[in-house]
Design a protein around this motif. Sequence first.
Motif, PDB file in Angstrom:
ATOM      1  N   GLY A  67       1.220  -1.328  -0.216  1.00  0.00           N
ATOM      2  CA  GLY A  67      -0.001  -0.230   0.479  1.00  0.00           C
ATOM      3  C   GLY A  67       0.732   1.229  -0.270  1.00  0.00           C
ATOM      4  N   TYR A  68       0.146   2.347   0.478  1.00  0.00           N
ATOM      5  CA  TYR A  68       0.816   3.529  -0.043  1.00  0.00           C
ATOM      6  C   TYR A  68       1.404   3.777   1.304  1.00  0.00           C
ATOM      7  CZ  TYR A  68       1.579   8.906  -0.549  1.00  0.00           C
ATOM      8  OH  TYR A  68       1.878   9.928  -1.196  1.00  0.00           O
ATOM      9  N   PRO A  69       2.876   4.050   1.345  1.00  0.00           N
ATOM     10  CA  PRO A  69       3.659   4.330   2.172  1.00  0.00           C
ATOM     11  C   PRO A  69       3.191   5.138   3.541  1.00  0.00           C
ATOM     12  CG  PRO A  69       5.180   3.550   0.729  1.00  0.00           C
ATOM     13  CD  PRO A  69       4.139   4.151  -0.117  1.00  0.00           C
ATOM     14  N   THR A  70       2.957   6.310   2.811  1.00  0.00           N
ATOM     15  CA  THR A  70       2.363   7.875   3.748  1.00  0.00           C
ATOM     16  C   THR A  70       1.342   7.903   4.073  1.00  0.00           C
ATOM     17  OG1 THR A  70       3.372   8.618   1.799  1.00  0.00           O
ATOM     18  CG2 THR A  70       1.556   9.911   3.606  1.00  0.00           C
ATOM     19  N   TYR A  71       0.199   6.262   4.966  1.00  0.00           N
ATOM     20  CA  TYR A  71      -0.461   5.939   5.995  1.00  0.00           C
ATOM     21  C   TYR A  71       0.488   5.534   6.632  1.00  0.00           C
ATOM     22  CZ  TYR A  71      -3.428   4.955   1.550  1.00  0.00           C
ATOM     23  OH  TYR A  71      -3.780   5.187   0.087  1.00  0.00           O
TER      24      TYR A  71
ATOM     25  N   ALA B 237      13.010   1.238 -12.046  1.00  0.00           N
ATOM     26  CA  ALA B 237      11.431   1.018 -11.634  1.00  0.00           C
ATOM     27  C   ALA B 237      11.246   0.747 -10.641  1.00  0.00           C
ATOM     28  CB  ALA B 237      11.104   0.345 -12.696  1.00  0.00           C
ATOM     29  N   SER B 238      10.193   1.467  -9.357  1.00  0.00           N
ATOM     30  CA  SER B 238      10.256   0.837  -8.098  1.00  0.00           C
ATOM     31  C   SER B 238      10.549  -0.779  -8.051  1.00  0.00           C
ATOM     32  CB  SER B 238       8.855   2.058  -7.519  1.00  0.00           C
ATOM     33  OG  SER B 238       9.291   2.754  -8.019  1.00  0.00           O
ATOM     34  N   PRO B 239      11.429  -0.756  -6.993  1.00  0.00           N
ATOM     35  CA  PRO B 239      11.250  -2.584  -6.195  1.00  0.00           C
ATOM     36  C   PRO B 239       9.712  -2.464  -4.952  1.00  0.00           C
ATOM     37  CG  PRO B 239      12.794  -0.741  -4.714  1.00  0.00           C
ATOM     38  CD  PRO B 239      12.335   0.030  -6.025  1.00  0.00           C
ATOM     39  N   GLY B 240       8.867  -3.026  -5.037  1.00  0.00           N
ATOM     40  CA  GLY B 240       7.759  -3.538  -4.809  1.00  0.00           C
ATOM     41  C   GLY B 240       7.915  -3.346  -2.973  1.00  0.00           C
ATOM     42  N   SER B 241       8.923  -3.448  -2.536  1.00  0.00           N
ATOM     43  CA  SER B 241       9.454  -3.705  -0.815  1.00  0.00           C
ATOM     44  C   SER B 241       8.960  -2.483  -1.123  1.00  0.00           C
ATOM     45  CB  SER B 241      11.251  -4.404  -1.112  1.00  0.00           C
ATOM     46  OG  SER B 241      11.839  -3.378  -1.348  1.00  0.00           O
ATOM     47  N   ILE B 242       8.694  -1.378  -1.432  1.00  0.00           N
ATOM     48  CA  ILE B 242       8.755   0.081  -0.819  1.00  0.00           C
ATOM     49  C   ILE B 242       7.210   0.419   0.203  1.00  0.00           C
ATOM     50  CG2 ILE B 242      10.847   1.153  -1.853  1.00  0.00           C
ATOM     51  CD1 ILE B 242       9.306   2.569  -3.565  1.00  0.00           C
ATOM     52  N   PHE B 243       6.899  -0.713  -0.638  1.00  0.00           N
ATOM     53  CA  PHE B 243       5.314  -0.406  -0.810  1.00  0.00           C
ATOM     54  C   PHE B 243       4.660  -1.250   0.592  1.00  0.00           C
ATOM     55  CE2 PHE B 243       5.671   0.708  -5.155  1.00  0.00           C
ATOM     56  CZ  PHE B 243       5.629   1.874  -4.359  1.00  0.00           C
ATOM     57  N   GLY B 244       5.312  -2.588   1.004  1.00  0.00           N
ATOM     58  CA  GLY B 244       5.706  -3.199   1.526  1.00  0.00           C
ATOM     59  C   GLY B 244       5.531  -4.688   1.879  1.00  0.00           C
ATOM     60  N   SER B 245       5.917  -5.550   3.142  1.00  0.00           N
ATOM     61  CA  SER B 245       6.989  -7.215   2.784  1.00  0.00           C
ATOM     62  C   SER B 245       5.859  -7.898   2.184  1.00  0.00           C
ATOM     63  CB  SER B 245       6.637  -7.265   3.868  1.00  0.00           C
ATOM     64  OG  SER B 245       4.515  -7.692   4.426  1.00  0.00           O
ATOM     65  N   LYS B 246       4.438  -7.585   1.561  1.00  0.00           N
ATOM     66  CA  LYS B 246       4.134  -8.618   0.475  1.00  0.00           C
ATOM     67  C   LYS B 246       4.727  -8.294  -1.414  1.00  0.00           C
ATOM     68  CE  LYS B 246       1.396 -10.759   3.031  1.00  0.00           C
ATOM     69  NZ  LYS B 246       1.944 -12.119   3.578  1.00  0.00           N
ATOM     70  N   GLY B 247       4.457  -6.673  -0.979  1.00  0.00           N
ATOM     71  CA  GLY B 247       5.646  -6.156  -2.436  1.00  0.00           C
ATOM     72  C   GLY B 247       7.242  -6.710  -2.370  1.00  0.00           C
ATOM     73  N   GLU B 248       7.532  -7.844  -2.453  1.00  0.00           N
ATOM     74  CA  GLU B 248       9.695  -7.333  -1.642  1.00  0.00           C
ATOM     75  C   GLU B 248       9.373  -8.582  -3.486  1.00  0.00           C
ATOM     76  OE1 GLU B 248      10.559  -9.445   1.422  1.00  0.00           O
ATOM     77  OE2 GLU B 248      10.772  -8.110   2.707  1.00  0.00           O
TER      78      GLU B 248
END
Length: 387
Positions: free
Chosen positions: A125-129, A348-359
């Motif tokens: 999800g969005y890291p700002t939350y 391109a953005s690594p998915g991990s910055i949006f949470g562990s489920k995006g690694e």
Amino acid sequence: MTPAIRLQTVEEYYFSKKREEILALEKQGIKIINMGIGNPDLPTHPDVISALESAASEIGSNYYQSYKGLPELREAFQKWYIRTYGINLNSETEILPLMGSKEAIMHIHMAFCNPGDTILIPNPGYPTYSSTAKLLQINVKNYSVEEANNWQPNFEELEALVDDSTKILWMNYPHMPTGAKAQKETLKALVAFSRKHRLLLVNDNPYSSILNDQPISILSFCTREDPVIELNSLSKSHNMAGWRVGMVGGNEAVLQNILKVKSNFDSGMFKPIQIAAIRAMTLGKDWFDGINAEYEVRRQKVWEILDYLKCEYQKDSAGLFVWAKIPKNFENGEAFSDQLLYENGIFASPGSIFGSKGEQYIRFSLCAPQKDIDESLSRLQLKLAAS
């Protein structure tokens, strides 16, 4: 000066740090193709710019403005919601303009959470939350959204996470970063869940007009009495990211409490920007169709890149991004992203910055010109040919 303890709970925003890294590479003479950030490169409509210029020369344009925005701006948001979502919000009581929707995340947390309270946020999800909550000593619990479930929440998990300290449930459809579209049954179930547990339900909805034939609002599935609100913005839909024009709509009492916080943070939006935003929300369907046509071409080209990289992705998505699973021979998305950056000059953005489920994922933005996307594929092909 010793910084406040709260700063120990958060790091500098990932894209802020990565920008400095990219600038350092460019100083070495490496041209970086940036497909990591959702920063619309397409121009704002010329009529919107003309409205800004005209309003800026009017007497009084430099005055402080109402914290609630011009009545005409709220009415423009009202008409936009009617056209886009078929929802008629009260422009006086159920719409609050914002300087972009990002500020509202902090305002909402300040208005409804005390230190030690809990919020539920999607992973990925969005890291700002999470970062704004941590600054306010609010506990964060992540609920999983996974590819196997079409990136929809698992309600058994939600039931297990909620307790007496839980105050807010954050959701974001079309989903960022995956692009998963809102499903009506999911939205109905989320409203019912928030009603059952007396939670504030917030949908962050800035991507619903992009590559999406059926925009949906959470406000279609609740009553005016339900504690449900929605954030929206002109940043992505109208190519106005830097203009900082957004809104929150929904429950009147909730908006009044957000206004109490907001009125202590700013002194009103610059009037010419409000006038320009009003003009933006009168733009016809042809203009939006043109934007989406361009994004569709870009998305097809990004799919070509992902096919070449042997990444897996879903085509039935919305928004400004393409979310893809990385090849199995890479440990995680960060390693894959760094290889693209340092060996090919492609970010391109690594998915991990949006949470562990995006690694195991990576995210490509469509906010790059076609020629840059074409060059990205050419670089990858040349790299392979030279190896």
